[in-house]
Motif scaffolding. Sequence first.
Motif, short mmCIF file in Angstrom:
data_model
loop_
_atom_site.label_atom_id
_atom_site.label_comp_id
_atom_site.label_asym_id
_atom_site.label_seq_id
_atom_site.Cartn_x
_atom_site.Cartn_y
_atom_site.Cartn_z
N LEU A 11 0.64 -0.98 0.37
CA LEU A 11 -0.07 0.00 0.00
C LEU A 11 0.93 0.98 0.39
O LEU A 11 2.38 1.42 0.30
CB LEU A 11 -0.66 0.00 1.27
N ARG A 63 -7.98 5.45 -3.27
CA ARG A 63 -7.00 4.95 -4.57
C ARG A 63 -7.55 5.87 -6.30
O ARG A 63 -9.15 5.08 -6.65
CB ARG A 63 -6.50 3.88 -5.31
N GLU A 80 -11.11 3.83 -6.33
CA GLU A 80 -11.36 2.33 -5.88
C GLU A 80 -10.63 2.19 -4.67
O GLU A 80 -9.21 2.29 -4.53
CB GLU A 80 -9.92 1.76 -6.94
N ILE A 135 -9.09 0.46 -1.84
CA ILE A 135 -7.49 -0.63 -1.74
C ILE A 135 -7.29 -1.24 -0.52
O ILE A 135 -6.36 -2.11 -0.43
CB ILE A 135 -6.02 0.12 -2.54
N VAL A 140 -13.05 -3.66 -0.62
CA VAL A 140 -12.02 -3.65 -1.20
C VAL A 140 -11.76 -4.27 -2.65
O VAL A 140 -12.59 -5.65 -3.13
CB VAL A 140 -10.49 -4.57 -0.63
#
Length: 351
Positions: A18, A58, A95, A97, A106
């Motif tokens: 990450l 993200r 999105e 993450i 997720v």
Amino acid sequence: MSVQTDQAAGTTPENGGLPRTSREIQLAARPTGAPTAEHFSLVEKPIQELTDGQILVRNTWMSVDPYMRGRMDDRPSYIAPFQLGEALEGSAVGEVIASKSADIAVGSTVSHFAGWREYAVLDAAVVTPIDTSLAATHHFLGALGTTGLTAYAALTDVARVNPGDTVFISAAAGAVGSVAGQIAKALGAAKVIGSAGGPAKTRLLLDEFGFDAAIDYRAGDLAGQLAAAAPDGIDVYLDSVGGEHLRVAVDAIRPKGRVALVGAISGYNGGTGATGPDLYKAATREVSLRGMLVNSYFPIFGEYVGKAAAWLADGTIRTTETVYEGLEQAPAAFLGVLSGANTGKMLVRLG
Ligand code: NAP
């Protein structure tokens, strides 16, 4: 625009791949008049650890919108000013993450209000999951987002279009205007007239967005051009511009006409000195001029998205977008939306 970076940039195997830092656009200074790149800075900051109920998004697309100009000023308004040295904010999609929420998995795609940055740590409660089977993700910031909802609410509630009406729309090649013209047709308007800046945009109104007539306001004589396009006057005006556009439209409006006061972009960088509408004319023609904020229509957002996704799929609504690439281009995209660099929705693709 100044650029600052944090020491601990990048990703590491220890944190599961990450990212550890996120770049964001901050307000560096408040403009007087038109903003420039110097009013923004690009800053890299550590991403905070998720706590229970939070997610890490993200961002893939972010919106730049004319109303953000008002938030650069330090004065009371319907929405709080941006703060100096802090990230700007606005609509974005992205999105998920990482998640510490049982509600948001997720891999989901969500919309939210933490734009102007690459990654956002958010409470799951403040994001809206979006159904990417309905349309491509970026549409949720345009035709299926607040600009589409604004167009729909303006013409179905604020200044209702009735079958057979003549409808005039300003900033017609932009995000709200281009969708509004097509919704007006879908609602049964007999004639839809759009005004936009320059021949390329007026051609697009006729060839792509199905307007019946197009006015290039930069060519001058707005009143004469509107009279030529609508010799018997107009019934509905969707105002995104204010100033001369509003005055000319009220002069041309028929008895019991309706005006949706959606925006006044001609004055966003300061007074233009343009004369306002003739309100006595509005009174004697029993015209209604009604303001609107799209937030009031959020309760019907889901219903609107369903309807507009079907319109997108069957071609009732066509869209175009102007896309700037990368967070560092976000200030340029924002300056561009104020000056007409966009056709259709102005967007920034982040990843
Ligand atoms: P947009 O129309 O996609 O972009 C703004 C456009 O305004 C530019 O492309 C430019 O096009 C035009 N413009 C700039 N200065 C102008 C001027 N002096 N005279 C005439 N046109 C000018 O932006 P949008 O996001 O769809 O927003 C349109 C309007 O709706 C804005 O006023 C915005 O504040 C308002 N809005 C209100 C709400 C609400 O809740 N009330 C919600 C969303 C948007 P040209 O090249 O044609 O000049």
